[in-house]
Design a protein around this motif. Structure first.
Motif, PDB file in Angstrom:
ATOM      1  N   SER A 185      50.548 -43.519  31.097  1.00 59.16           N
ATOM      2  CA  SER A 185      49.095 -43.561  31.232  1.00 59.16           C
ATOM      3  C   SER A 185      48.504 -44.861  30.704  1.00 59.16           C
ATOM      4  N   SER A 187      36.986 -33.260  28.833  1.00 60.73           N
ATOM      5  CA  SER A 187      38.249 -33.982  28.661  1.00 60.73           C
ATOM      6  C   SER A 187      38.777 -33.823  27.245  1.00 60.73           C
ATOM      7  N   GLU A 188      37.889 -33.944  26.275  1.00 57.04           N
ATOM      8  CA  GLU A 188      38.310 -33.813  24.881  1.00 57.04           C
ATOM      9  C   GLU A 188      38.754 -32.381  24.575  1.00 57.04           C
ATOM     10  N   HIS A 237      42.194 -31.993  25.929  1.00 56.98           N
ATOM     11  CA  HIS A 237      43.141 -32.705  25.077  1.00 56.98           C
ATOM     12  C   HIS A 237      43.471 -31.884  23.835  1.00 56.98           C
ATOM     13  N   TRP A 286      48.225 -32.992  29.678  1.00 54.35           N
ATOM     14  CA  TRP A 286      46.783 -32.846  29.893  1.00 54.35           C
ATOM     15  C   TRP A 286      46.197 -33.995  30.708  1.00 54.35           C
ATOM     16  N   LYS A 287      46.765 -35.188  30.617  1.00 51.83           N
ATOM     17  CA  LYS A 287      46.248 -36.322  31.391  1.00 51.83           C
ATOM     18  C   LYS A 287      46.522 -36.130  32.885  1.00 51.83           C
ATOM     19  N   ILE A 296      43.875 -33.798  34.135  1.00 52.57           N
ATOM     20  CA  ILE A 296      42.614 -34.527  34.336  1.00 52.57           C
ATOM     21  C   ILE A 296      42.645 -35.284  35.657  1.00 52.57           C
ATOM     22  N   THR A 342      39.753 -39.877  28.852  1.00 51.53           N
ATOM     23  CA  THR A 342      41.186 -39.588  28.939  1.00 51.53           C
ATOM     24  C   THR A 342      42.046 -40.843  28.877  1.00 51.53           C
TER      25      THR A 342
END
Length: 148
Positions: free
Chosen positions: A5, A73-74, A77, A86-87, A90, A124
């Motif tokens: 990422s 997003s948070e 995470h 989790w990315k 997203i 993210t």
């Protein structure tokens, strides 16, 4: 996934997509920025001070959408309840939501959803090869790149 990422290729693709989302929302959806929330807040303040309430809402909703995207997003995470990283979740959510946007007839809702996606993306994907990087904005990247 964290190493991938932060790759140059993914960072470049995300930056291009961020620019495209801004261009789309500004040119085709009523001159609202999907990413450049500073511009939206500027317009929001101008219209708020002049009492043009319809225009206030026009800019308030995308700012709120962007904020909600950061928040979601948070939460994703921190939840750690994902079968995949989790990315990746997203990215899949971003792709799905952006496929819906052209079919939304009201600019207010289309811009808010696009801004929501931008908020998720900027929260993210925050680093490129270990350096701070905002995939949806240029000014911070110019500063960080110059300093580095």
């Amino acid at each position: 996934m964290d190493e991938e990422s932060e790759s140059i290729v993914l960072g470049t693709l995300l930056a291009v997509s961020g620019g495209l989302m801004d261009a789309y929302s500004y040119i085709l959806r009523g001159q609202v920025f999907a990413n450049a929330q500073t511009g939206n807040i500027l317009f929001l303040g101008i219209y708020l001070c002049s009492g043009q309430w319809r225009e206030v809402i026009h800019y308030l909703f995308p700012v709120a959408g962007f904020t909600a995207g950061i928040f979601i997003s948070e939460l994703m995470h921190l939840s750690r309840l994902h079968p995949v990283h989790w990315k990746q979740t997203i990215l899949l959510a971003e792709a799905f939501l952006l496929l819906l946007v052209p079919f939304i007839p009201l600019d207010l809702f289309a811009n808010s959803l696009t801004s929501f996606v931008c908020g998720m993306q900027v929260q993210t994907f925050r680093k490129l090869r270990g350096h701070p990087f905002a995939t949806t904005m240029c000014i911070g990247n110019l500063r960080s790149g110059t300093v580095s």
